[in-house]
Design an enzyme around this catalytic site. Structure first.
Site, PDB file in Angstrom:
ATOM      1  N   ARG A   1      19.638 -48.954   0.053  1.00  0.00           N
ATOM      2  CA  ARG A   1      19.217 -48.445   1.103  1.00  0.00           C
ATOM      3  C   ARG A   1      19.966 -47.279   1.407  1.00  0.00           C
ATOM      4  O   ARG A   1      19.389 -46.564   2.225  1.00  0.00           O
ATOM      5  CB  ARG A   1      19.522 -49.780   2.247  1.00  0.00           C
TER       6      ARG A   1
ATOM      7  N   TYR B   1      -0.609 -32.362  13.650  1.00  0.00           N
ATOM      8  CA  TYR B   1      -1.198 -33.683  13.096  1.00  0.00           C
ATOM      9  C   TYR B   1      -1.497 -34.685  14.113  1.00  0.00           C
ATOM     10  O   TYR B   1      -0.339 -34.973  14.890  1.00  0.00           O
ATOM     11  CB  TYR B   1      -0.187 -34.083  11.930  1.00  0.00           C
TER      12      TYR B   1
ATOM     13  N   ASP C   1       6.801 -28.490  10.550  1.00  0.00           N
ATOM     14  CA  ASP C   1       6.197 -29.402   9.649  1.00  0.00           C
ATOM     15  C   ASP C   1       5.583 -28.306   8.651  1.00  0.00           C
ATOM     16  O   ASP C   1       4.829 -27.744   8.781  1.00  0.00           O
ATOM     17  CB  ASP C   1       5.097 -30.076  10.493  1.00  0.00           C
TER      18      ASP C   1
ATOM     19  N   LYS D   1       1.106 -35.379   0.593  1.00  0.00           N
ATOM     20  CA  LYS D   1       0.299 -34.320   0.405  1.00  0.00           C
ATOM     21  C   LYS D   1       0.396 -33.372  -0.968  1.00  0.00           C
ATOM     22  O   LYS D   1       0.435 -33.937  -1.873  1.00  0.00           O
ATOM     23  CB  LYS D   1      -0.030 -33.520   1.567  1.00  0.00           C
TER      24      LYS D   1
HETATM   25  N1  PLP Z   1       2.009 -34.042   9.136  1.00  0.00           N
HETATM   26  C1  PLP Z   1       0.871 -33.505   8.266  1.00  0.00           C
HETATM   27  C2  PLP Z   1       0.563 -32.000   8.540  1.00  0.00           C
HETATM   28  C3  PLP Z   1      -0.028 -34.568   7.933  1.00  0.00           C
HETATM   29  O1  PLP Z   1      -1.060 -33.989   7.574  1.00  0.00           O
HETATM   30  C4  PLP Z   1       0.372 -35.941   7.567  1.00  0.00           C
HETATM   31  C5  PLP Z   1      -0.595 -36.836   7.364  1.00  0.00           C
HETATM   32  O2  PLP Z   1      -1.529 -36.711   7.366  1.00  0.00           O
HETATM   33  C6  PLP Z   1       1.568 -36.296   8.489  1.00  0.00           C
HETATM   34  C7  PLP Z   1       2.286 -35.091   8.615  1.00  0.00           C
HETATM   35  C8  PLP Z   1       2.067 -37.617   8.134  1.00  0.00           C
HETATM   36  O3  PLP Z   1       2.416 -38.073   6.905  1.00  0.00           O
HETATM   37  P1  PLP Z   1       2.224 -39.425   6.317  1.00  0.00           P
HETATM   38  O4  PLP Z   1       0.724 -39.910   6.203  1.00  0.00           O
HETATM   39  O5  PLP Z   1       2.880 -39.163   4.969  1.00  0.00           O
HETATM   40  O6  PLP Z   1       2.991 -40.406   7.063  1.00  0.00           O
END
Ligand code: PLP
Length: 384
Positions: A54, A106, A179, A204
């Site tokens: 963990r 997002y 992000d 992604k």
């Molecule tokens: N940030 C962005 C720009 C995303 O496109 C996504 C998911 O589509 C996320 C965060 C969230 O990631 P996860 O689906 O791996 O939890």
């Protein structure tokens, strides 16, 4: 595992996973070590650096060291998803903390922030992130704890000026979090522009094969905030597991070639589709017509990313019909994989989505862009 070397350029670092060699066998591919518990030394210490799954596992730690090197950060922690990574950052904040976040981001995280605000867990102001005056007005010096940015941002690809926003965040005494899922550190390194923390959905581009859900946080420095974030991951256990880390490292090795092709194809598609009679707009930071193009050209190196959106003139119905008529593009959510995806965003995001009703989001994969273009043009012609 032999200790990684970080003194090379990103494509070399990626191809060789920072020089990681399996010490026991000489294997060039890291061994899948699945153990959840590790042997103590006779003097009761853990000199090999692992005690319990963990806290850490060797493959997750290797992924973290590669990401920290790519982003130019001091350390990284991998999580079981992008959302687990991002919400861990936000949950590090005290109850009621003030956060400034973009209107266009997002949608899953926007919803999470809206819920946190509705429960008074956080106080959140959503701002147009490409309007520096609006950001300055929303920041409360000495009060705001965090400025959150995504760039280029889903699903209209709003571009945020990272250097200017870092300065504003720090003027207000806030942490600046970026992000970096869409550009990846190969196109943009936010820490070099002043970011304190960088977050990714590694689901992604970093993995790139649509077969792992993962996330990561990279820090510019190991301070008290970072210690608290590490405590959250350790105590609450949202660590990336060894099997996922192994797959993720496998995918990560080819990021440089995948992304270069995705950027090139996305630019070809955007240029070819701009002005199409069935489309009201093509949204791509690489087009001179895009509002954020000048900043993107300054801030992104080696391309404008593999994501674009088209806005179909006929609105939601026409867009959904066009998405139904493609034969090569896959109608699916997510982005950054080897296969090209098409998605009507307003249907997914609901009423408060910033996506115009006719917007189709395109994640460009590794297919020949001419096939992708012909497929889209055919679908628009059949349904227009
Ligand atoms: N940030 C962005 C720009 C995303 O496109 C996504 C998911 O589509 C996320 C965060 C969230 O990631 P996860 O689906 O791996 O939890």
């Amino acid at each position: 595992m032999a200790s990684p070397s970080h003194s090379v350029r990103p494509a070399t670092l990626l191809a060789q996973l920072a020089g990681a060699i399996d010490e026991a066998t000489g294997g060039l591919v890291p061994a899948l070590q699945a153990s959840t518990t590790f042997l103590r030394d006779p003097d009761n210490r853990y000199r090999r650096g692992f005690d319990y799954g963990r806290d850490a596992n060797p493959l997750t730690r290797l992924f973290e060291s590669v990401l920290a090197a790519l982003e130019g950060g001091a350390a990284a922690r991998a999580f079981a998803s992008g959302m687990a990574a991002m919400t861990a950052v936000l949950r590090t904040l005290p109850e009621g903390a003030h956060v400034v976040a973009p209107r266009v981001m997002y949608w899953g995280l926007r919803k999470w922030l809206q819920k946190a605000a509705a429960r008074n867990r956080l106080c959140v102001d959503f701002v147009p992130i490409d309007d520096l005056d609006a950001v300055r007005a929303a920041l409360r010096p000495g009060v705001t704890q965090l400025l959150w940015v995504e760039t280029p941002a889903n699903p209209t690809w709003v571009v945020a000026d990272l250097a200017a926003l870092a300065e504003l965040a720090h003027w207000a005494g806030a942490r600046f979090v970026v992000d970096n899922t869409v550009p990846t550190p190969l196109l943009t390194r936010p820490i070099a522009f002043g970011a304190d923390l960088v977050v990714h959905s590694a689901t992604k581009y970093l993995n790139g094969h649509s077969d792992v859900v993962a996330g990561v946080v990279v820090t510019a420095r190991e301070d008290e905030f970072w210690a608290e974030l590490c405590r959250i991951r350790h105590d609450e256990g949202a660590i990336l597991g060894p099997f996922e880390a192994w797959l993720l490292l496998r995918g990560l090795r080819t990021l440089a070639v995948r992304l270069a092709r995705q950027c090139a194809s996305a630019l070809q598609l955007a240029a070819a589709l701009e002005g199409h009679p069935a489309l009201a707009r093509v949204l791509y930071p690489g087009l001179a017509s895009h509002k954020g193009h000048t900043i993107a050209a300054r801030q992104m190196q080696g391309g404008f990313g593999g994501m674009l959106s088209i806005v179909v003139r006929g609105g939601a119905e026409a867009a959904i019909a066009a998405a139904a008529a493609v034969r090569i593009w896959k109608r699916a959510t997510s982005l950054g994989g080897v296969e090209s995806l098409i998605e009507h965003r307003a249907s997914i995001e609901g009423e408060d989505s910033p996506a115009p009703p006719g917007l189709l989001r395109l994640s460009v994969g590794l297919e020949d862009w001419r096939d992708l273009l012909a497929d889209l043009e055919g679908a628009l012609a059949r349904t227009g």
